[in-house]
Enzyme design. Structure first.
Site, PDB file in Angstrom:
ATOM      1  N   ARG A   1       0.639  -1.296   0.069  1.00  0.00           N
ATOM      2  CA  ARG A   1       0.115  -0.151   0.077  1.00  0.00           C
ATOM      3  C   ARG A   1       0.988   1.252   0.117  1.00  0.00           C
ATOM      4  NH1 ARG A   1      -3.889  -0.986   4.859  1.00  0.00           N
ATOM      5  NH2 ARG A   1      -2.605  -2.804   5.261  1.00  0.00           N
TER       6      ARG A   1
ATOM      7  N   ASP B   1       9.952  -2.865  10.663  1.00  0.00           N
ATOM      8  CA  ASP B   1       8.924  -1.603  10.222  1.00  0.00           C
ATOM      9  C   ASP B   1       8.545  -1.134  11.305  1.00  0.00           C
ATOM     10  OD1 ASP B   1       7.301  -3.578  10.766  1.00  0.00           O
ATOM     11  OD2 ASP B   1       6.322  -3.559   8.861  1.00  0.00           O
TER      12      ASP B   1
ATOM     13  N   ASN C   1       1.361   1.303   7.368  1.00  0.00           N
ATOM     14  CA  ASN C   1       0.987   0.405   6.136  1.00  0.00           C
ATOM     15  C   ASN C   1       0.660   1.348   4.843  1.00  0.00           C
ATOM     16  OD1 ASN C   1       0.748  -1.885   7.748  1.00  0.00           O
ATOM     17  ND2 ASN C   1      -1.136  -1.393   8.620  1.00  0.00           N
TER      18      ASN C   1
ATOM     19  N   TYR D   1      31.152  33.925  -5.997  1.00  0.00           N
ATOM     20  CA  TYR D   1      31.474  32.518  -5.991  1.00  0.00           C
ATOM     21  C   TYR D   1      32.740  32.296  -5.460  1.00  0.00           C
ATOM     22  CZ  TYR D   1      32.575  27.835  -7.339  1.00  0.00           C
ATOM     23  OH  TYR D   1      33.161  26.555  -7.219  1.00  0.00           O
TER      24      TYR D   1
ATOM     25  N   ALA E   1      38.367  47.214  -9.624  1.00  0.00           N
ATOM     26  CA  ALA E   1      37.080  46.486 -10.079  1.00  0.00           C
ATOM     27  C   ALA E   1      37.059  46.142 -11.507  1.00  0.00           C
ATOM     28  CB  ALA E   1      35.939  47.537  -9.859  1.00  0.00           C
TER      29      ALA E   1
ATOM     30  N   ARG F   1      42.295  46.280 -17.142  1.00  0.00           N
ATOM     31  CA  ARG F   1      41.212  46.873 -17.922  1.00  0.00           C
ATOM     32  C   ARG F   1      41.759  47.813 -18.883  1.00  0.00           C
ATOM     33  NH1 ARG F   1      38.534  48.844 -12.543  1.00  0.00           N
ATOM     34  NH2 ARG F   1      39.486  51.129 -12.476  1.00  0.00           N
TER      35      ARG F   1
END
Ligand code: UD1
Ligand code: CA
Length: 473
Positions: free
Chosen positions: A15, A108, A232, A370, A427, A444
């Protein structure tokens, strides 16, 4: 003299509508079988045989992956012919040591406990019984075997389907847990017959067989009202989870832990929580998690196999196999993946992921960052949007950041790379070479201004917009 345990775990649980053995369905994140085995271990019983049947390979897999010193044997019940038949499959195991007693448990019924197991054994031995049945009195005994008491022990266990109307009124039931003298059990098993309403070999018939041989049978009433409780169907399994959840929360309430609201809160059995810690709603504490004192575990945290120090503040944090030291403040919306160590006083802000990294004391990783495979020193500041570029598609590399470094917003740290103590990165820089201590690394191009460029673009865009939205003209 040594004692044996046989755990009956052959059932399918039709069941439940699952292709797992019923005993592997989970209560509070652990298979029911695990609850039963750990009750044996808590009772210092370590000669265990699990009788498996339905999908038995899954039981083998589970037992071999299990972390424990207990060696657990299995026996296969190829056909499901009743609880007596299940125990017959363990006869070879029992014959290896017949000197002591054998505990039979249902795989059980997860709430069997060491106090009941030990109390029943003491009663079994002091009364000199061949079998002692663990019983409980319950409001609705429907479906359970009824205990037929006498002045001197018991005269039998009657299955619900075999009861007379008077016997159906008995509210003391067989929990399915028994202590047998091993030698007596081995004598009784071959005499079991299938002469009952279900044409099964009932283990319960051993009681009358042993009485017939002049031996004694008794019952031990457990103080644990849930000792026989199983499930059950899925509804029943949810009820077991609710019971377990409440029991664990009640225990921590008594230990001085504050629960603001228990909606959606679940705390695994192996978790520990320090005094004065406050747990908010929808918090899941799983596995071997240890939480210190005076922490705030805010709404929605999921903490698994992690160690959290004292005074830590977590808000919408998911942590897996991580360590967080005293007074760190983390969240909201932070994931600490395995082998992350956030040291004392560090601050981790929103939308940050840390993986296999150390974040030093008082370091601040405030937003959208991250940090993977990295060793970060003390009092480092991460600007918004820093990424450690730890994977080249084949291999992973480490990033090292010295104490007091300042990592500018949107820096990519292409590992392997080292940032020296107190160094800065500008940055938007993509850092591919080591930065010496105390230096600034800037990567940059120089900014250019092209006069009128945007005006020309804007004219075309304005015309297009006005066509689409004449009403805005
Ligand atoms: C049994 C007892 C009953 C008791 C109840 C407690 C018998 C005849 N009756 O009822 O008196 O009140 O437990 O829950 O023993 N199993 C096998 N192989 C089998 C049959 C069962 O491994 O062939 C295992 C089941 O997986 C379960 C345990 O034995 O773990 C009990 O089986 P279940 O069918 O629930 O017991 P009942 O016969 O209903
Ligand atoms: Ca049952």
């Amino acid at each position: 003299m040594s004692n044996n345990v046989v755990i009956l775990a052959g059932g399918q649980g039709k069941r439940m509508k699952t292709n797992k053995p019923k005993v592997l369905l989970e209560v509070l994140g652990e298979p029911m079988l695990e609850w039963v085995i750990s009750a044996c271990e808590d009772s210092e019983l370590d000669r265990i045989c699990v009788v498996k049947g339905f999908e038995c390979e899954q039981i083998d897999e589970y037992l071999s992956a299990r972390e424990s010193k207990t060696e657990i044997e299995t026996a296969l019940q190829a056909e499901r012919l009743g609880t007596g038949h299940a125990v017959m499959q363990a006869v070879d195991f029992l014959k290896k040591d017949t000197s002591g007693n054998t505990l039979i448990l249902c795989g059980d019924a997860p709430f069997i406990d060491a106090e009941t197991i030990k109390g029943a054994l003491a009663h079994h031995e002091s009364t000199g019984s061949a079998v002692t049945v663990v019983t409980s009195r319950i409001a609705d005994p429907t479906g359970y075997g009824r205990i037929i008491r006498t002045e001197n022990g018991i005269s039998g266990i009657r299955e619900h389907k075999d009861c007379t109307p008077e016997e159906l009124l008995i509210d003391e039931i067989n929990s399915g847990c028994y202590w047998f003298k091993t030698s007596a059990l081995l004598e009784a098993l071959p005499e079991l017959k299938q002469n009952n309403a279900q044409a099964e070999y009932y283990l319960t018939d051993c009681v009358e067989i042993l009485l017939g041989k002049g031996m004694r049978a008794d019952a031990y009433t457990s103080r644990n009202p849930q000792v026989s409780q199983g499930a059950n169907d899925r509804k029943g399994l949810l009820a077991l989870n609710d019971i377990a959840r409440k029991l664990v929360i009640d225990k921590w309430l008594n230990e001085g832990v504050e629960f603001v609201c228990t909606d959606g809160v679940s705390v695994g059995r192996k978790v520990t929580i320090g005094i004065g810690t406050r747990i908010d709603s929808n918090v899941k504490l799983r596995g071997k998690t240890a939480i210190g004192e005076n922490c705030k575990i805010g709404v929605g945290c999921i903490i698994e196999n992690s160690v959290i120090g004292n005074g830590v503040d977590l808000n919408y944090v998911q942590a897996y196999n991580a360590q967080v030291d005293d007074n760190a403040k983390i969240g909201p919306f932070v994931q600490l993946r395995p082998d992350s160590h956030v040291k004392k006083g560090a601050k981790i802000g929103d939308f940050v992921e840390i993986k296999n990294s150390t974040v030093g004391e008082y370091t601040c990783v405030a937003h959208l960052t991250y940090v993977g495979d990295s060793d970060v020193g003390k009092n480092v500041n991460f600007g918004c949007g820093v990424v450690t570029v730890n994977f080249d598609g084949e291999k992973k590399y480490r990033t090292t950041i010295g104490d007091n470094a300042f990592i500018g917003c949107n820096t990519n740290l292409v590992s392997p790379v080292n940032i020296g103590d107190g160094a800065y990165t500008g940055a938007g820089s993509t850092i591919t070479k080591d930065v010496p201590a105390g230096a600034l690394a800037l990567e940059r191009t120089d900014m250019k201004i092209i006069e009128g460029y945007a005006d020309r673009k804007l004219k075309a865009r304005t015309e297009k917009f006005e066509k689409l939205h004449p009403e805005e003209k």
